[in-house]
Design an enzyme around this catalytic site. Structure first.
Site, PDB file in Angstrom:
ATOM      1  N   ASP A  47      15.643 -62.454 -15.565  1.00 22.46           N
ATOM      2  CA  ASP A  47      16.544 -61.395 -15.982  1.00 22.46           C
ATOM      3  C   ASP A  47      17.303 -61.776 -17.240  1.00 22.46           C
ATOM      4  O   ASP A  47      17.625 -62.946 -17.466  1.00 22.46           O
ATOM      5  CB  ASP A  47      17.524 -61.072 -14.850  1.00 22.46           C
ATOM      6  CG  ASP A  47      16.811 -60.519 -13.631  1.00 22.46           C
ATOM      7  OD1 ASP A  47      15.828 -59.791 -13.829  1.00 22.46           O
ATOM      8  OD2 ASP A  47      17.227 -60.823 -12.511  1.00 22.46           O
ATOM      9  N   ARG A 101      23.714 -70.858 -15.868  1.00 22.90           N
ATOM     10  CA  ARG A 101      23.946 -70.010 -17.034  1.00 22.90           C
ATOM     11  C   ARG A 101      24.789 -70.813 -18.034  1.00 22.90           C
ATOM     12  O   ARG A 101      26.013 -70.693 -18.061  1.00 22.90           O
ATOM     13  CB  ARG A 101      24.652 -68.712 -16.629  1.00 22.90           C
ATOM     14  CG  ARG A 101      23.828 -67.854 -15.681  1.00 22.90           C
ATOM     15  CD  ARG A 101      24.539 -66.591 -15.253  1.00 22.90           C
ATOM     16  NE  ARG A 101      23.755 -65.807 -14.302  1.00 22.90           N
ATOM     17  CZ  ARG A 101      24.204 -64.720 -13.668  1.00 22.90           C
ATOM     18  NH1 ARG A 101      25.440 -64.292 -13.902  1.00 22.90           N
ATOM     19  NH2 ARG A 101      23.445 -64.067 -12.821  1.00 22.90           N
ATOM     20  N   GLN A 116      24.575 -66.686  -5.456  1.00 22.91           N
ATOM     21  CA  GLN A 116      24.796 -65.334  -4.947  1.00 22.91           C
ATOM     22  C   GLN A 116      23.740 -64.969  -3.915  1.00 22.91           C
ATOM     23  O   GLN A 116      22.680 -65.574  -3.841  1.00 22.91           O
ATOM     24  CB  GLN A 116      24.806 -64.315  -6.081  1.00 22.91           C
ATOM     25  CG  GLN A 116      23.497 -64.127  -6.816  1.00 22.91           C
ATOM     26  CD  GLN A 116      23.622 -63.151  -7.993  1.00 22.91           C
ATOM     27  OE1 GLN A 116      24.664 -63.043  -8.626  1.00 22.91           O
ATOM     28  NE2 GLN A 116      22.557 -62.429  -8.278  1.00 22.91           N
ATOM     29  N   ASP A 236      29.348 -51.704 -10.127  1.00 25.16           N
ATOM     30  CA  ASP A 236      29.975 -52.948  -9.686  1.00 25.16           C
ATOM     31  C   ASP A 236      30.996 -52.676  -8.586  1.00 25.16           C
ATOM     32  O   ASP A 236      31.729 -51.681  -8.644  1.00 25.16           O
ATOM     33  CB  ASP A 236      30.713 -53.633 -10.849  1.00 25.16           C
ATOM     34  CG  ASP A 236      29.771 -54.177 -11.911  1.00 25.16           C
ATOM     35  OD1 ASP A 236      28.566 -54.300 -11.634  1.00 25.16           O
ATOM     36  OD2 ASP A 236      30.260 -54.471 -13.021  1.00 25.16           O
ATOM     37  N   GLU A 249      35.300 -58.859  -9.672  1.00 23.88           N
ATOM     38  CA  GLU A 249      33.973 -58.348  -9.363  1.00 23.88           C
ATOM     39  C   GLU A 249      33.303 -59.191  -8.286  1.00 23.88           C
ATOM     40  O   GLU A 249      33.171 -60.403  -8.430  1.00 23.88           O
ATOM     41  CB  GLU A 249      33.102 -58.342 -10.617  1.00 23.88           C
ATOM     42  CG  GLU A 249      31.692 -57.821 -10.377  1.00 23.88           C
ATOM     43  CD  GLU A 249      30.777 -58.015 -11.579  1.00 23.88           C
ATOM     44  OE1 GLU A 249      29.582 -58.299 -11.365  1.00 23.88           O
ATOM     45  OE2 GLU A 249      31.262 -57.901 -12.729  1.00 23.88           O
ATOM     46  N   SER A 252      27.271 -56.797  -8.422  1.00 21.64           N
ATOM     47  CA  SER A 252      26.644 -55.869  -9.361  1.00 21.64           C
ATOM     48  C   SER A 252      25.344 -55.412  -8.715  1.00 21.64           C
ATOM     49  O   SER A 252      24.578 -56.239  -8.217  1.00 21.64           O
ATOM     50  CB  SER A 252      26.373 -56.561 -10.700  1.00 21.64           C
ATOM     51  OG  SER A 252      25.781 -55.671 -11.611  1.00 21.64           O
TER      52      SER A 252
END
Length: 335
Positions: A47, A101, A116, A236, A249, A252
């Site tokens: 992604d 990331r 996640q 979200d 948040e 998503s």
């Protein structure tokens, strides 16, 4: 360092994760599956998030130095898995996703390590609508409320604060409500007002000519005109964090692109060359199931449920020594 406090936190983290995981499986009719930490580059499976983040890449000796990349998330991989496993309609899969990331900016809610729950559910084309999206969000919200109440029962000093119902609002409505605020300021204002919000339609341009936030063109559908007259079938889940005093948040998610939405969004983002990648070819050829899915941040959920002020209190990551010392002086000890 207070190692007894740290151990208590570790036990509480396990309680939160196991409770919510079981709730998600029950609420969404999901089957736990295994997932990769890396995929081969050039397939279109990894992604792109906002489209600018660099993946961690490495050559694989056994594959003739072919390049592999650590996943950013598993949105497209999960769709392939639904097809491969021949998952039934209205059933889905759930996996523990681990990612790196390196371009993530360090903050109290961001680190380079991402964990996640990634889930994906097969749907009928007739379910590609805003009402079905909202129904799914409500089920996830019920799972979150159950988990928070269970945490309070186990740790009475950690009070449950989620409201009974989650507020639904489109990104265009939010802009209309707060036209003079930035996107993050709008999120803070609406989350403070309602406590829990699902903000939908994220990725396409709004009336001010700007999107609320960036989204890749090839997984969430942010361009389809929905039955309420706004654009987008994604969004979200935001809650108000009582310690940080800001919108927070937790997830998503969205209904995924069909052939028409993928072609449209690739064109809108000047990314039509991606249509030649293997994943995109399969989707454009009608070989992949329609689905809905998303990611729910494990560390984020633990931060909220345990009312922690820094993500490093609920996950082990890499931090600068001066940051560790600065936080320790404030009574915040990182794992």
């Amino acid at each position: 360092m207070n190692f007894q406090k740290m151990l208590k936190t570790e036990v509480a983290i396990t309680l939160v994760k196991e409770t919510l995981r079981n709730q998600l499986i029950s609420q969404l009719n999901l089957i736990p599956v295994s997932s990769p930490i890396a995929v081969l580059d050039g397939t279109g499976i990894n992604d792109d998030l906002n489209g600018i983040e660099r993946p961690v890449a490495f050559p694989v000796k056994a594959l003739g130095e072919q390049r592999a990349v650590v996943v950013h998330s598993l949105a497209k991989w999960k769709r392939l898995r639904l097809k491969q496993l021949e998952i039934d309609l209205n059933s889905g899969i759930l996996t523990d996703m681990r990612a790196l990331r390196p371009d993530e900016d360090y903050t109290h809610i961001h680190s380079i390590y991402v964990d996640q729950w990634d889930w994906e559910k097969r749907i009928d084309p007739s379910q590609r609508n805003l009402e079905y999206l909202k129904q799914t969000v409500s089920k996830i919200y019920d799972a979150l409320k159950y988990t928070e109440k269970f945490v309070e029962q186990t740790y009475p000093e950690v009070k449950a604060i989620l409201p009974e119902n989650i507020k639904f609002i489109s990104s265009q409505e939010l802009l209309d409500k707060y036209p003079d605020l930035t996107p993050k300021e709008r999120e803070n204002a609406i989350a403070k007002e309602y406590g829990a919000v699902f903000l939908y339609g994220i990725g396409g341009k709004l009336s001010n000519g700007e999107p609320h936030d960036g989204r890749a063109p090839d997984y969430d559908d942010w361009s389809t005109l929905n039955e309420e007259g706004s654009y987008g079938l994604n969004g979200d889940i935001l809650v108000w964090h009582p310690i940080l005093k800001c919108a927070f948040e937790l997830s998503s998610m969205g209904i995924r692109v069909d052939r028409a939405a993928l072609a449209k969004q690739l064109e809108l983002r000047d990314s039509t060359e991606r249509a030649q990648l293997s994943f995109h070819k399969m989707l454009l050829d009608g070989q992949l199931p329609e689905c809905i899915g998303g990611g729910i941040g494990q560390s984020r959920v633990c931060m909220f449920m345990l009312k922690k002020a820094h993500i490093g209190e609920v996950q082990v990551s890499i931090w600068a020594e001066e940051e560790i010392e600065r936080l320790a002086s404030q009574g915040i000890e990182l794992l």
